[in-house]
Design a protein around this motif. Structure first.
Motif, PDB file in Angstrom:
ATOM      1  N   GLN A 103       0.763  -1.119  -0.086  1.00 27.55           N
ATOM      2  CA  GLN A 103      -0.069   0.051   0.015  1.00 27.55           C
ATOM      3  C   GLN A 103       1.069   1.251   0.019  1.00 27.55           C
ATOM      4  OE1 GLN A 103      -1.927   1.011   3.937  1.00 27.55           O
ATOM      5  NE2 GLN A 103      -3.826   1.107   2.728  1.00 27.55           N
ATOM      6  N   GLN A 104       0.475   2.242  -0.962  1.00 30.52           N
ATOM      7  CA  GLN A 104       1.522   3.289  -0.949  1.00 30.52           C
ATOM      8  C   GLN A 104       0.561   4.563  -0.886  1.00 30.52           C
ATOM      9  OE1 GLN A 104       3.538   4.152  -4.528  1.00 30.52           O
ATOM     10  NE2 GLN A 104       5.423   5.061  -3.581  1.00 30.52           N
ATOM     11  N   PHE A 105       0.736   5.463   0.060  1.00 28.75           N
ATOM     12  CA  PHE A 105       0.190   6.794   0.268  1.00 28.75           C
ATOM     13  C   PHE A 105       0.943   7.887  -0.875  1.00 28.75           C
ATOM     14  CE2 PHE A 105      -3.518   5.796   2.597  1.00 28.75           C
ATOM     15  CZ  PHE A 105      -2.978   4.737   3.475  1.00 28.75           C
ATOM     16  N   PRO A 106       0.389   9.046  -1.146  1.00 32.04           N
ATOM     17  CA  PRO A 106       1.286   9.889  -1.737  1.00 32.04           C
ATOM     18  C   PRO A 106       2.413  10.518  -1.001  1.00 32.04           C
ATOM     19  CG  PRO A 106      -1.055  10.214  -2.074  1.00 32.04           C
ATOM     20  CD  PRO A 106      -1.122   9.323  -1.120  1.00 32.04           C
ATOM     21  N   GLY A 107       3.502  10.427  -1.798  1.00 33.14           N
ATOM     22  CA  GLY A 107       4.602  11.010  -1.098  1.00 33.14           C
ATOM     23  C   GLY A 107       5.596  10.223  -0.172  1.00 33.14           C
ATOM     24  N   LYS A 108       4.875   8.809  -0.003  1.00 29.59           N
ATOM     25  CA  LYS A 108       5.593   7.919   0.975  1.00 29.59           C
ATOM     26  C   LYS A 108       6.085   6.833  -0.102  1.00 29.59           C
ATOM     27  CE  LYS A 108       4.129  10.156   4.405  1.00 29.59           C
ATOM     28  NZ  LYS A 108       5.085  10.744   5.497  1.00 29.59           N
ATOM     29  N   ARG A 160      -4.593   2.835  -8.437  1.00 34.65           N
ATOM     30  CA  ARG A 160      -5.307   3.766  -7.566  1.00 34.65           C
ATOM     31  C   ARG A 160      -6.476   3.469  -7.140  1.00 34.65           C
ATOM     32  NH1 ARG A 160      -3.743   9.645  -9.200  1.00 34.65           N
ATOM     33  NH2 ARG A 160      -1.716   8.955  -8.644  1.00 34.65           N
ATOM     34  N   LEU A 161      -6.974   3.203  -5.652  1.00 32.01           N
ATOM     35  CA  LEU A 161      -8.229   3.151  -5.116  1.00 32.01           C
ATOM     36  C   LEU A 161      -8.503   4.325  -4.518  1.00 32.01           C
ATOM     37  CD1 LEU A 161     -10.220   1.093  -4.320  1.00 32.01           C
ATOM     38  CD2 LEU A 161      -9.040   0.603  -2.242  1.00 32.01           C
ATOM     39  N   THR A 162      -9.833   4.815  -5.012  1.00 32.12           N
ATOM     40  CA  THR A 162     -10.452   5.730  -4.387  1.00 32.12           C
ATOM     41  C   THR A 162     -11.740   5.407  -3.718  1.00 32.12           C
ATOM     42  OG1 THR A 162      -9.598   7.438  -5.848  1.00 32.12           O
ATOM     43  CG2 THR A 162     -11.409   8.328  -4.669  1.00 32.12           C
ATOM     44  N   PRO A 213      11.740   6.649   2.129  1.00 31.96           N
ATOM     45  CA  PRO A 213      10.913   7.521   1.726  1.00 31.96           C
ATOM     46  C   PRO A 213      10.922   8.081   0.153  1.00 31.96           C
ATOM     47  CG  PRO A 213      12.299   8.579   2.831  1.00 31.96           C
ATOM     48  CD  PRO A 213      12.680   7.214   2.788  1.00 31.96           C
ATOM     49  N   GLY A 214      11.810   7.589  -0.373  1.00 28.57           N
ATOM     50  CA  GLY A 214      11.988   7.879  -1.883  1.00 28.57           C
ATOM     51  C   GLY A 214      12.715   9.261  -2.323  1.00 28.57           C
ATOM     52  N   THR A 215      13.377   9.357  -3.407  1.00 28.06           N
ATOM     53  CA  THR A 215      14.162  10.364  -3.967  1.00 28.06           C
ATOM     54  C   THR A 215      13.366  10.680  -5.367  1.00 28.06           C
ATOM     55  OG1 THR A 215      16.165  10.214  -2.921  1.00 28.06           O
ATOM     56  CG2 THR A 215      16.280  11.264  -4.933  1.00 28.06           C
ATOM     57  N   ARG A 216      13.019  12.074  -5.409  1.00 28.65           N
ATOM     58  CA  ARG A 216      12.454  12.431  -6.719  1.00 28.65           C
ATOM     59  C   ARG A 216      13.459  12.885  -7.639  1.00 28.65           C
ATOM     60  NH1 ARG A 216       7.625  12.769  -9.206  1.00 28.65           N
ATOM     61  NH2 ARG A 216       6.617  12.330  -7.190  1.00 28.65           N
ATOM     62  N   LEU A 217      13.958  12.409  -8.667  1.00 31.86           N
ATOM     63  CA  LEU A 217      15.232  12.776  -9.634  1.00 31.86           C
ATOM     64  C   LEU A 217      14.443  13.459 -10.960  1.00 31.86           C
ATOM     65  CD1 LEU A 217      17.967  13.289 -10.121  1.00 31.86           C
ATOM     66  CD2 LEU A 217      18.005  11.229 -11.313  1.00 31.86           C
ATOM     67  N   THR A 218      14.708  14.521 -11.408  1.00 33.12           N
ATOM     68  CA  THR A 218      14.347  15.051 -12.573  1.00 33.12           C
ATOM     69  C   THR A 218      15.612  15.235 -13.364  1.00 33.12           C
ATOM     70  OG1 THR A 218      12.337  15.925 -11.677  1.00 33.12           O
ATOM     71  CG2 THR A 218      13.169  16.947 -13.808  1.00 33.12           C
ATOM     72  N   VAL A 219      15.903  14.775 -14.588  1.00 29.59           N
ATOM     73  CA  VAL A 219      16.951  15.048 -15.407  1.00 29.59           C
ATOM     74  C   VAL A 219      16.424  16.060 -16.503  1.00 29.59           C
ATOM     75  CG1 VAL A 219      18.887  14.358 -16.878  1.00 29.59           C
ATOM     76  CG2 VAL A 219      17.812  12.670 -14.671  1.00 29.59           C
ATOM     77  N   THR A 220      17.024  17.186 -16.656  1.00 32.42           N
ATOM     78  CA  THR A 220      16.467  18.235 -17.625  1.00 32.42           C
ATOM     79  C   THR A 220      17.289  17.904 -18.833  1.00 32.42           C
ATOM     80  OG1 THR A 220      17.632  19.938 -16.617  1.00 32.42           O
ATOM     81  CG2 THR A 220      15.365  19.378 -16.063  1.00 32.42           C
TER      82      THR A 220
END
Lengths: 113, 113
Positions: free
Chosen positions: A37-42, A108-110, B106-113
């Motif tokens: 299960q994954q919540f936004p940003g986690k 994605r479950l709502t 918690p993750g790392t958001r990487l953006t390559v431009t």
């Protein structure tokens, strides 16, 4: 090649209803099937998992049903609540030691109140 | 997030530059993993480690290298970042004898431009 296929991509369920997410796998050597299960940003968090020697596992409102002959497994969420709104991933892996998980595409479950 | 930290949490970089992401754990778990998460693909394993200085490739290892000089740290390096490596990167850990559960950072958001 997608070894684990998950459906549906998105699902909307009314509060109190049953949410059902399905997964199918190809590799018969898989012997561990978790749901995350994954919540936004986690990061993903383990929800429930099953081994192929049982056909069903239940933990609270969450149940995995496993069909070895059909190479399918599913997650059932009973009495769905708004707090269950999240993205769910099925996965599979082989053997012991390092668990090289192969994930489904996610659902994605709502849950509407 | 089970004693796992990732740094940086967000990064924007230019094509062709080297990038290193760090995963640090305080759980003393033996196995460490790097996954990338992209819409429509779920999570895919990049590399994993089964001990200090012991690493192996996952499903999508091209363009990535890893190193593990200490139990607690697992580094992921993009030698020359490309736009196709824009993604959210997750580190995970697991320990034999504690079932098969993987704990994700918690993750790392990487953006390559």
């Amino acid at each position: 090649q997608q070894q684990v296929k998950q459906s549906p991509q998105s699902l909307i369920v009314q509060k109190g209803g049953i949410s059902i997410i399905n997964c199918a796998y190809e590799n018969t050597a898989f012997d561990y099937f978790p749901w995350y299960q994954q919540f936004p940003g986690k990061g993903p968090a383990l929800l429930i998992a099953i081994r192929p020697d049982v056909s069903e596992k239940k933990e609270g409102r969450f149940t995995i049903s496993f069909n070895k002959s059909a190479k399918q497994f599913s997650l059932h969420i009973m009495d769905s609540q708004p707090g269950d709104s999240a993205t769910y991933f099925c996965a599979a892996s082989i053997g012991q030691g390092a668990q090289k998980l192969v994930f489904g595409q996610g659902t994605r479950l709502t849950i509407n109140p | 997030d089970a004693g796992i930290t990732q740094s940086p949490r967000h990064k924007v970089t230019e094509t062709g530059t080297p990038v290193t992401l760090r995963c640090h754990q305080t759980e003393n778990h033996r196995y460490m993993y790097w996954y990338r998460q992209d819409p429509g693909h779920g999570l895919r394993l990049i590399h994993y480690s089964y001990g200090v200085k012991d690493t192996d490739k996952g499903e999508v290892s091209d363009g990535y290298s890893v190193s593990r000089s200490k139990t607690e740290d697992f580094l992921l390096t993009l030698e020359s970042a490309t736009s196709s490596q824009t993604s959210v990167y997750f580190c995970a850990i697991s320990e034999p004898g504690e079932g098969y559960e993987q704990y994700f950072g918690p993750g790392t958001r990487l953006t390559v431009t």
